[in-house]
Enzyme design. Structure first.
Site, short mmCIF file in Angstrom:
data_model
loop_
_atom_site.label_atom_id
_atom_site.label_comp_id
_atom_site.label_asym_id
_atom_site.label_seq_id
_atom_site.Cartn_x
_atom_site.Cartn_y
_atom_site.Cartn_z
CG HIS A 71 51.50 7.11 55.40
ND1 HIS A 71 50.47 7.42 54.54
CD2 HIS A 71 52.42 6.48 54.63
CE1 HIS A 71 50.73 6.98 53.34
NE2 HIS A 71 51.93 6.41 53.36
CG PHE B 28 56.73 9.21 42.75
CD1 PHE B 28 56.27 10.47 42.42
CD2 PHE B 28 56.75 8.23 41.75
CE1 PHE B 28 55.81 10.76 41.15
CE2 PHE B 28 56.29 8.51 40.47
CZ PHE B 28 55.82 9.78 40.17
CG HIS C 179 48.51 5.24 46.93
ND1 HIS C 179 49.78 5.72 47.15
CD2 HIS C 179 48.27 5.49 45.61
CE1 HIS C 179 50.28 6.23 46.04
NE2 HIS C 179 49.38 6.09 45.09
CG LEU D 205 59.86 1.64 59.62
CD1 LEU D 205 59.54 0.73 60.80
CD2 LEU D 205 60.86 2.72 60.04
CG ASP E 104 53.88 9.20 52.18
OD1 ASP E 104 54.33 8.05 52.33
OD2 ASP E 104 53.50 9.65 51.08
CG HIS F 119 49.28 9.97 50.57
ND1 HIS F 119 48.32 9.58 49.67
CD2 HIS F 119 50.20 8.97 50.62
CE1 HIS F 119 48.64 8.41 49.20
NE2 HIS F 119 49.76 8.00 49.76
CG ASP G 105 50.72 3.94 51.24
OD1 ASP G 105 49.98 4.74 50.67
OD2 ASP G 105 51.87 4.22 51.61
#
Length: 423
Positions: free
Chosen positions: A57, A320, A176, A60, A302, A229, A149
């Protein structure tokens, strides 16, 4: 290449051994290897030799948001953190919902990257949750999973159809979990802390409702559902019960959800603003217990970098996400292993072996015939995470200017040194 005198992790135990590497593959492991033909000798006396870490996870940000991160800086940060394989999430600009973008990431990573990069394709076009993406075409390009995600498919009928479609490809759907009608404009976990700070709350129920829904859909369709997550005690219990029923449900947890709680947000530090939010101590402990009993399969970073100008805003409007590739091992080693919550071999299993098995990779353990993907760690060495030392374009980590133990001295990816702290 021969790595000599290191404490090699094999079968959950450390033993002083030598490792010989040829053409990117581990060819020999023995108490002593003397081969005068090998010109490259690494003396690892006193160091721990670990299988290179695997992250399912990673964001990039490339293509489209390279002011936050790019494939070169992201993979370099990964190598510094001991990672030899990472999976790129599809929420770039454009979204990875087509084979051309898949091939762009793979080509750039292959040409310029410091670790192996696998690509996760979008589940729906533009991750809008309206129309299923061209998953068959992206599979030809080599994607290993699909996910929206960063976003969550809100329409149950579309999620049902997406699961039907994906179940024919034998790859996981990574979710997610967030019900937007409940999370709204929330900033941190809903509860006493959000009230105290005057910030909007994101209730645990926003995550739990989607996980409940998607477990029921996956049970109906025999689909492999992977929960990204995971963060609440109730979510973990639902996964535990689903696994007991024999469903193909897997889950990951982040280092920050294992180590931090909503209390970390008390100073309005935007480096603690993540989604899902940091939860309560009860939830954090449930994450640790879930990892220990196998309900949670592995740890994923993450890694979600942002630029300084984006994070240096009021908490309520900052984005976030925090970066995690460079701090994951040291923070987990310091916070959980040194505090005797986890044994080191168990931690390595959860950041290397299990995610490698999840992706069916020829790595994740130090054995003859496996890729020479290796991290050499000095567990006594301290690391100060100053802004100057961070290789990611992003400095947004709650560990900024903090000292942790467990330094990755070298990372070797298929026999190539990709990180050397002494270079």
């Amino acid at each position: 290449m021969i790595i000599k005198n290191g404490l090699v992790l094999r079968k959950n135990r450390f033993k002083k051994m030598d490792i010989q590497i040829k053409k990117g593959i581990i060819t020999k492991i023995a108490e002593k290897i003397d081969d005068t033909k090998d010109k490259q000798i690494i003396d690892a006396s006193g160091k721990h030799i670990l299988p290179g870490f695997v992250d399912l996870h990673t964001h990039l940000r490339d293509p489209g948001q390279t002011y936050k991160e790019d494939i070169v800086t992201g993979t370099r940060a990964a190598a510094k953190g001991g990672y030899t394989t990472i999976c790129a999430m599809p929420n770039t600009e454009p979204i990875v919902d087509n084979i051309a973008t898949v091939e762009y990431i793979k080509r750039k990573a292959n040409d310029l990257g410091y670790c192996k990069v696998l690509v996760i394709g979008a589940l729906t076009k533009k991750s809008e949750g309206i129309e299923i993406a061209e998953i068959g075409n992206m599979l030809e390009g080599g994607i290993v999973a699909v996910s929206d995600d960063g976003k969550c498919v809100q329409n149950t009928k579309i999620m049902l159809n997406a699961m039907k479609y994906v179940s024919s490809f034998n790859i996981p759907i990574i979710i997610h979990a967030e019900d937007y009608s409940l999370s709204g404009k929330g900033q941190i976990n809903a509860g006493k802390m959000s009230t105290k700070l005057g910030l909007g709350g994101i209730p645990a129920l926003a995550e739990e409702l989607i996980i409940s829904r998607d477990i029921m859909l996956a049970e109906n369709l025999k689909c492999h559902l992977h929960i990204a997550h995971i963060s609440t005690a109730r979510s973990i219990q639902m996964v535990r019960e689903a696994k007991q029923r024999g469903l193909k449900i897997t889950a990951e947890v982040t280092p920050h959800h294992l180590l931090l709680t909503e209390e970390a947000c008390a100073s309005y530090d935007t480096n603690t603003k993540v989604k899902p939010p940091l939860r309560t101590e009860k939830d954090r402990m449930a994450c640790v217990e879930g990892l220990l009993d196998g309900t949670i399969d592995f740890i994923a970073t993450d890694h979600a970098p942002h630029s300084d100008f984006e994070k240096e805003k009021e908490f309520s409007i900052a984005p976030f996400g925090i970066n995690g590739l460079e701090t994951a091992f040291a923070s987990l080693f310091t916070g959980l292993v040194l505090n005797k919550k986890l044994e080191l071999p168990f931690l390595i299993n959860k950041i290397s072996t299990t995610p490698a098995q999840f992706l069916k990779l020829n790595c994740g353990e130090i054995s003859k015939g496996k890729y020479a993907d290796i991290a050499i760690a000095d567990l006594d060495a301290e690391i100060l995470f100053s802004p100057e030392s961070i290789l990611s374009k992003s400095n947004n980590t709650p560990y900024i200017n903090k000292t942790l133990k467990g330094k990755i001295e070298k990372t070797i990816c298929e026999g190539r040194i990709t990180w050397d702290s002494g270079a």
